[in-house]
Enzyme design. Structure first.
Site, PDB file in Angstrom:
ATOM      1  N   CYS A 142      -9.013 -13.243  -3.838  1.00 50.38           N
ATOM      2  CA  CYS A 142      -8.247 -14.294  -3.204  1.00 50.38           C
ATOM      3  C   CYS A 142      -8.022 -15.400  -4.223  1.00 50.38           C
ATOM      4  CB  CYS A 142      -9.052 -14.814  -2.006  1.00 50.38           C
ATOM      5  SG  CYS A 142      -8.142 -15.986  -1.027  1.00 50.38           S
ATOM      6  N   ALA A 167       0.831  -1.211   0.000  1.00 46.55           N
ATOM      7  CA  ALA A 167       0.000   0.000   0.000  1.00 46.55           C
ATOM      8  C   ALA A 167       0.861   1.256   0.000  1.00 46.55           C
ATOM      9  CB  ALA A 167      -0.941  -0.001   1.207  1.00 46.55           C
ATOM     10  N   CYS A 216      -5.335 -12.068   4.081  1.00 45.19           N
ATOM     11  CA  CYS A 216      -5.559 -13.135   3.112  1.00 45.19           C
ATOM     12  C   CYS A 216      -6.195 -14.379   3.723  1.00 45.19           C
ATOM     13  CB  CYS A 216      -4.275 -13.530   2.401  1.00 45.19           C
ATOM     14  SG  CYS A 216      -4.666 -14.521   0.964  1.00 45.19           S
TER      15      CYS A 216
END
Ligand code: UQ1
Length: 450
Positions: A383, A52, A203
């Site tokens: 995912c 990020a 995740c």
């Protein structure tokens, strides 16, 4: 703010200059070097140099009108890691070394890089304190430091992970991800248990991605027959603190079908609390359940960094409280957050960052121009679930667990594992991350940007 900043800096320098002068000497020293304080005032400070932080800093540079050192990036790390690749390391498909890049080498020279940590955020004063004791002040703050892995949330886990002879490992850390494949190769019979905790993790599909690869490895090695698991030397269990295989019903159903077809035991609402020798202890409501294991793959609990949790920016859970659409802090209009540290009601992934970063950047730049932050994030996340060597189920969804599939119109339902997605996961995403995303030139499903 500049006074306190300068006296902090001067204090660090003071002993060499005048060891006995104390605060007075610091003040004098401070007035003599105003340049130092100027250098620590930034238009934007970005806390975090991960997926990020680098995407956002570089997108700000590309799309805004900034001079050298207007934007600062703060991170104590030596390397940036492509963490989505650690599952592939666990499956023996990549080395952990090829997935990291020295952080210094990727930070654009136009950014001021503080290679240090943060001890506190003081948004009420538009400032923060670095681990060195120095303060930075800003017009806008971007809080993207990721989250912490709490290894000691499970009794006995740190010791078991550190012991090279134990069959306990985890894909969630650089130190331990290389051990995962060693344990998979070493197992010739017995119980393999793969855990997933209750609570927020990054995740949420990774705990089972590594299980599916391991299952396929043992199948190919003749140690596991999915059609006759009880007669196989290896027994496989997925022990999750959650009630289902996955948070999104559509993919959860498909994954539970795979689990049943492949003879994997499902231990739902089993939250690992301790590792004692070759026993795994789970909390199941009020009950304690103990299972013998021969291989244990653990996903520790995770949580916000203390400097975020203890700041005025935090929500009740300790993440940065942000508007779900525009990514602006709900408490301070000049503070923004994305990625794992943000209190967003979606799954924490690198894919989510590809969609969040352009929204945050557009809204921050609009705010700088005196406009309202009007660009909206829809909760997109993804995912890519490895279901075997050579196949991936590409789960993509937005807020509310509503599927938002990029390729369904060309390739069909994405709950079906396919080879094309495996190559996206194994080859394309690591490449585009390193060569485009970190440079601020990749917007995920929206493709390449200038
Ligand atoms: C993505 O951009 C990305 O990062 C490079 C991933 O890796 C972690 C992903 O898993 C996904 C799904 C994306 C999104 C990109 C497309 C083309 C769907």
């Amino acid at each position: 703010m500049s006074l306190s900043l300068v006296s902090q800096t001067a204090r660090a320098a003071a002993p060499a200059v005048a060891p006995t002068f104390g605060a007075l000497a610091s003040r004098k020293f401070a007035t003599a070097s105003p340049v130092t304080s100027g250098a620590r005032n930034h238009k934007v400070v970005v806390v975090g140099g991960g997926a990020a932080g680098l995407s956002i800093s570089h997108q700000l540079l590309r799309h805004g009108n900034f001079n050298k050192d207007d934007i600062a990036i703060v991170d104590p790390a030596e390397f940036n890691h492509y963490q989505p690749g650690w599952t592939l390391v666990g499956g023996g498909l990549k080395t952990r070394e090829e997935l990291r890049t020295p952080l210094k080498s990727i930070v654009d020279p136009k950014l001021k890089f503080y290679n240090t940590g943060v001890t506190s955020l003081t948004p009420e004063h538009d400032s923060l304190t670095l681990s060195t004791g120095d303060k930075l002040s800003y017009e806008h703050l971007v809080v993207v430091p990721g989250i912490k892995i709490n290894y000691d949330s499970i009794k006995g886990l740190p010791e078991a992970l550190a012991n090279p002879d134990s069959m306990v490992s985890s894909i969630y850390g650089y130190e331990t991800c290389a051990k995962v494949f060693d344990t998979i190769k070493k197992l010739s019979k017995g119980n393999a248990i793969f855990t997933q905790p209750t609570g927020v993790i990054k995740c949420a599909g990774a705990p089972q991605k590594i299980m599916w690869l391991a299952l396929d490895y043992w199948k190919k090695a003749g140690l596991y027959d999915p059609s006759n698991p009880s007669a196989s030397p290896v027994h496989i269990a997925f022990a999750t603190g959650l009630p289902t295989m996955f948070g999104v019903p559509k993919y959860s159903q498909a994954l539970d079908q795979l689990r049943q077809e492949r003879g994997v035991e499902g231990l739902f609402q089993h939250d690992l609390v301790a590792v004692e020798g070759n026993q795994a202890v789970f909390a199941k409501g009020e009950e304690k359940v103990t299972r013998d294991f021969d291989l244990l793959h653990v996903v520790p609990k995770m949580g916000p960094h203390d400097f975020v949790k203890n700041s005025q920016l935090a929500d009740a859970a300790g993440y940065v409280a942000v508007d779900q659409a525009n990514l602006q802090s709900t408490k301070f209009k000049n503070v923004w957050s994305a990625g794992d540290a943000a209190g967003l009601a979606t799954s924490k992934t690198a894919a989510a960052i590809t969609a969040q970063a352009p929204v945050l950047v557009a809204n921050l730049l609009r705010t700088m121009e005196g406009k309202e932050p009007g660009v909206e994030y829809d909760g997109y996340t993804s995912c890519p679930l490895t279901t075997e060597y050579g196949k991936v189920m590409l789960a993509e969804f937005k807020y509310g667990g509503v599927p938002k599939e990029t390729f369904a119109k060309y390739l069909g339902d994405q709950a079906v594992p396919r080879r094309a997605y495996y190559h996206l996961k194994k080859d394309f995403f690591p490449w585009v991350y390193k060569n485009y995303m970190l440079q601020g030139k990749w917007a995920g499903p929206k493709g390449f940007t200038k």
